[in-house]
Design a protein around this motif. Structure first.
Motif, PDB file in Angstrom:
ATOM      1  N   GLN A  86       0.804  -1.215   0.000  1.00 20.29           N
ATOM      2  CA  GLN A  86       0.000   0.000   0.000  1.00 20.29           C
ATOM      3  C   GLN A  86       0.848   1.282   0.000  1.00 20.29           C
ATOM      4  OE1 GLN A  86      -1.742   0.559   3.966  1.00 20.29           O
ATOM      5  NE2 GLN A  86      -3.707   1.088   3.029  1.00 20.29           N
ATOM      6  N   ALA A  87       1.919   1.303   0.760  1.00 24.88           N
ATOM      7  CA  ALA A  87       2.668   2.533   1.030  1.00 24.88           C
ATOM      8  C   ALA A  87       3.207   3.252  -0.207  1.00 24.88           C
ATOM      9  CB  ALA A  87       3.798   2.255   2.015  1.00 24.88           C
ATOM     10  N   PRO A  88       3.710   2.568  -1.228  1.00 24.09           N
ATOM     11  CA  PRO A  88       4.214   3.302  -2.394  1.00 24.09           C
ATOM     12  C   PRO A  88       3.165   4.176  -3.068  1.00 24.09           C
ATOM     13  CG  PRO A  88       5.008   1.042  -2.439  1.00 24.09           C
ATOM     14  CD  PRO A  88       3.979   1.124  -1.339  1.00 24.09           C
ATOM     15  N   ALA A  89       1.891   3.829  -2.913  1.00 14.53           N
ATOM     16  CA  ALA A  89       0.826   4.610  -3.545  1.00 14.53           C
ATOM     17  C   ALA A  89       0.785   6.043  -3.028  1.00 14.53           C
ATOM     18  CB  ALA A  89      -0.523   3.926  -3.325  1.00 14.53           C
ATOM     19  N   TRP A 130       0.799   9.243  -5.404  1.00 17.78           N
ATOM     20  CA  TRP A 130      -0.234  10.269  -5.314  1.00 17.78           C
ATOM     21  C   TRP A 130       0.399  11.660  -5.210  1.00 17.78           C
ATOM     22  CZ3 TRP A 130      -1.964  14.342  -2.574  1.00 17.78           C
ATOM     23  CH2 TRP A 130      -3.291  14.750  -2.767  1.00 17.78           C
ATOM     24  N   LEU A 131       1.406  11.786  -4.362  1.00 20.65           N
ATOM     25  CA  LEU A 131       2.080  13.081  -4.212  1.00 20.65           C
ATOM     26  C   LEU A 131       2.654  13.546  -5.544  1.00 20.65           C
ATOM     27  CD1 LEU A 131       3.860  12.495  -0.792  1.00 20.65           C
ATOM     28  CD2 LEU A 131       1.953  14.069  -1.222  1.00 20.65           C
ATOM     29  N   LEU A 132       3.329  12.655  -6.261  1.00 19.86           N
ATOM     30  CA  LEU A 132       3.898  13.022  -7.559  1.00 19.86           C
ATOM     31  C   LEU A 132       2.816  13.424  -8.547  1.00 19.86           C
ATOM     32  CD1 LEU A 132       6.701  10.351  -8.053  1.00 19.86           C
ATOM     33  CD2 LEU A 132       6.993  12.813  -7.646  1.00 19.86           C
ATOM     34  N   GLU A 133       1.728  12.668  -8.601  1.00 22.24           N
ATOM     35  CA  GLU A 133       0.630  12.983  -9.522  1.00 22.24           C
ATOM     36  C   GLU A 133       0.023  14.353  -9.247  1.00 22.24           C
ATOM     37  OE1 GLU A 133      -2.168   9.762  -9.132  1.00 22.24           O
ATOM     38  OE2 GLU A 133      -0.737   8.308  -9.963  1.00 22.24           O
ATOM     39  N   TRP A 150       9.034   3.758   1.607  1.00 25.04           N
ATOM     40  CA  TRP A 150       8.297   3.481   0.374  1.00 25.04           C
ATOM     41  C   TRP A 150       7.884   4.768  -0.339  1.00 25.04           C
ATOM     42  CZ3 TRP A 150       8.714  -0.836  -1.958  1.00 25.04           C
ATOM     43  CH2 TRP A 150       8.831  -2.028  -1.261  1.00 25.04           C
ATOM     44  N   VAL A 151       7.434   5.770   0.427  1.00 25.00           N
ATOM     45  CA  VAL A 151       7.049   7.051  -0.174  1.00 25.00           C
ATOM     46  C   VAL A 151       8.269   7.692  -0.828  1.00 25.00           C
ATOM     47  CG1 VAL A 151       6.217   9.390   0.321  1.00 25.00           C
ATOM     48  CG2 VAL A 151       5.107   7.411   1.403  1.00 25.00           C
ATOM     49  N   ALA A 152       9.375   7.730  -0.108  1.00 28.47           N
ATOM     50  CA  ALA A 152      10.604   8.341  -0.630  1.00 28.47           C
ATOM     51  C   ALA A 152      11.100   7.605  -1.870  1.00 28.47           C
ATOM     52  CB  ALA A 152      11.680   8.355   0.449  1.00 28.47           C
ATOM     53  N   GLU A 153      10.950   6.294  -1.887  1.00 33.11           N
ATOM     54  CA  GLU A 153      11.378   5.528  -3.061  1.00 33.11           C
ATOM     55  C   GLU A 153      10.628   6.002  -4.296  1.00 33.11           C
ATOM     56  OE1 GLU A 153      11.174   2.576  -6.120  1.00 33.11           O
ATOM     57  OE2 GLU A 153       9.491   2.876  -4.752  1.00 33.11           O
ATOM     58  N   ARG A 154       9.339   6.293  -4.144  1.00 35.46           N
ATOM     59  CA  ARG A 154       8.547   6.779  -5.283  1.00 35.46           C
ATOM     60  C   ARG A 154       8.907   8.218  -5.642  1.00 35.46           C
ATOM     61  NH1 ARG A 154       7.789   2.018  -6.038  1.00 35.46           N
ATOM     62  NH2 ARG A 154       5.787   1.125  -6.617  1.00 35.46           N
ATOM     63  N   LEU A 155       9.255   9.021  -4.655  1.00 33.29           N
ATOM     64  CA  LEU A 155       9.632  10.412  -4.927  1.00 33.29           C
ATOM     65  C   LEU A 155      11.006  10.507  -5.581  1.00 33.29           C
ATOM     66  CD1 LEU A 155       8.402  12.180  -1.667  1.00 33.29           C
ATOM     67  CD2 LEU A 155       7.272  12.143  -3.906  1.00 33.29           C
ATOM     68  N   GLY A 156      11.809   9.474  -5.420  1.00 30.54           N
ATOM     69  CA  GLY A 156      13.121   9.429  -6.058  1.00 30.54           C
ATOM     70  C   GLY A 156      14.112  10.393  -5.439  1.00 30.54           C
ATOM     71  N   SER A 194      14.351  13.459  -5.427  1.00 34.64           N
ATOM     72  CA  SER A 194      13.824  14.697  -4.850  1.00 34.64           C
ATOM     73  C   SER A 194      13.291  14.505  -3.431  1.00 34.64           C
ATOM     74  CB  SER A 194      12.734  15.279  -5.747  1.00 34.64           C
ATOM     75  OG  SER A 194      11.691  14.346  -5.914  1.00 34.64           O
ATOM     76  N   ALA A 195      13.243  13.256  -2.950  1.00 32.92           N
ATOM     77  CA  ALA A 195      12.751  13.005  -1.589  1.00 32.92           C
ATOM     78  C   ALA A 195      13.734  13.559  -0.558  1.00 32.92           C
ATOM     79  CB  ALA A 195      12.570  11.508  -1.370  1.00 32.92           C
ATOM     80  N   PRO A 196      13.218  14.301   0.415  1.00 33.58           N
ATOM     81  CA  PRO A 196      14.112  14.810   1.460  1.00 33.58           C
ATOM     82  C   PRO A 196      14.530  13.709   2.420  1.00 33.58           C
ATOM     83  CG  PRO A 196      11.854  15.385   1.975  1.00 33.58           C
ATOM     84  CD  PRO A 196      11.833  14.728   0.622  1.00 33.58           C
ATOM     85  N   THR A 197      15.666  13.890   3.045  1.00 33.81           N
ATOM     86  CA  THR A 197      16.091  13.004   4.122  1.00 33.81           C
ATOM     87  C   THR A 197      15.190  13.287   5.315  1.00 33.81           C
ATOM     88  OG1 THR A 197      18.363  13.038   3.336  1.00 33.81           O
ATOM     89  CG2 THR A 197      18.009  12.384   5.645  1.00 33.81           C
ATOM     90  N   PRO A 198      14.571  12.261   5.886  1.00 31.09           N
ATOM     91  CA  PRO A 198      13.622  12.529   6.969  1.00 31.09           C
ATOM     92  C   PRO A 198      14.319  12.889   8.279  1.00 31.09           C
ATOM     93  CG  PRO A 198      13.897  10.186   6.717  1.00 31.09           C
ATOM     94  CD  PRO A 198      14.681  10.833   5.595  1.00 31.09           C
ATOM     95  N   TYR A 199      13.639  13.710   9.048  1.00 27.77           N
ATOM     96  CA  TYR A 199      14.041  13.962  10.426  1.00 27.77           C
ATOM     97  C   TYR A 199      13.167  13.055  11.282  1.00 27.77           C
ATOM     98  CZ  TYR A 199      14.498  16.113  14.963  1.00 27.77           C
ATOM     99  OH  TYR A 199      14.721  16.322  16.310  1.00 27.77           O
ATOM    100  N   LEU A 200      13.778  12.104  11.983  1.00 26.35           N
ATOM    101  CA  LEU A 200      13.034  11.195  12.849  1.00 26.35           C
ATOM    102  C   LEU A 200      12.821  11.871  14.194  1.00 26.35           C
ATOM    103  CD1 LEU A 200      14.813   7.804  12.070  1.00 26.35           C
ATOM    104  CD2 LEU A 200      12.777   8.795  10.997  1.00 26.35           C
ATOM    105  N   ASP A 201      11.560  12.025  14.574  1.00 28.17           N
ATOM    106  CA  ASP A 201      11.233  12.752  15.795  1.00 28.17           C
ATOM    107  C   ASP A 201      10.450  11.852  16.748  1.00 28.17           C
ATOM    108  OD1 ASP A 201      10.256  14.565  17.757  1.00 28.17           O
ATOM    109  OD2 ASP A 201      10.543  16.200  16.332  1.00 28.17           O
TER     110      ASP A 201
END
Length: 174
Positions: free
Chosen positions: A37-40, A44-47, A69-75, A77-84
């Motif tokens: 499910q997660a890559p969708a 969606w964000l890219l679309e 999974w989201v970042a993989e789809r963004l390629g 341009s995906a930002p490095t996440p800040y884990l909080d």
């Protein structure tokens, strides 16, 4: 009232998580369905032309896996996440305080986290000029991979309540 300084805030609930025996809630992984499910969400964000400049992700395993999974789809341009870690057991007010810390240079922020506060925060932020259909859908139910998109017309530090317009509510992959 969308001006040239408008920013985007995306609130994303993690994908479907599993409940393996003997695993602490914080360490619950995505279920097989969640991995499918997660890559969708990234698609969606890219679309919709939404590529976040910054990502704040709860440090729980299921939210980190969702972001991968989201970042993989963004390629690239995906930002490095800040884990909080504050987002794991937050309430809407504490989560909003995390958003308020965002640097003003960030034009688009995604927060990947949990129920129930993710829906509570969306309800708190929703201004009167929100998309009514999106608002009704999101207020009724925020399922796994539920995605809320807000237009923010003020500094991140000033977000408090009823001051961001919900423009989209979606559950990618459904």
């Amino acid at each position: 009232m969308s001006g040239p300084d408008a920013k985007t805030l995306v609130l994303l609930r993690h994908a479907k998580a599993g409940w393996p025996g003997g695993v602490d809630d914080h360490d619950r992984p995505l279920a097989e369905r969640g991995h499918r499910q997660a890559p969708a969400a990234g698609e969606w964000l890219l679309e919709h032309g939404i590529v976040p400049d910054a990502a704040v992700v709860s440090d729980a395993l299921r939210t980190r896996q969702t972001w991968v999974w989201v970042a993989e789809r963004l390629g690239e341009s995906a930002p490095t996440p800040y884990l909080d870690g504050r987002l794991y057991a937050a309430d809407a007010a504490r989560a909003l305080a995390v958003v308020n810390e965002t640097e003003e240079t960030v034009r688009s922020l995604i927060v990947v986290a949990h129920m129930p506060w993710l829906q509570d925060l969306g309800m708190r932020l929703m201004s009167l000029d929100s998309d009514q259909e999106a608002a009704l859908s999101m207020s009724e139910h925020l399922p796994t991979l539920g995605l809320q998109v807000f237009r923010v017309d003020k500094p991140w530090a000033e977000l408090d309540g009823r001051d961001a317009a919900l423009t989209h509510f979606a559950v990618p992959g459904r």
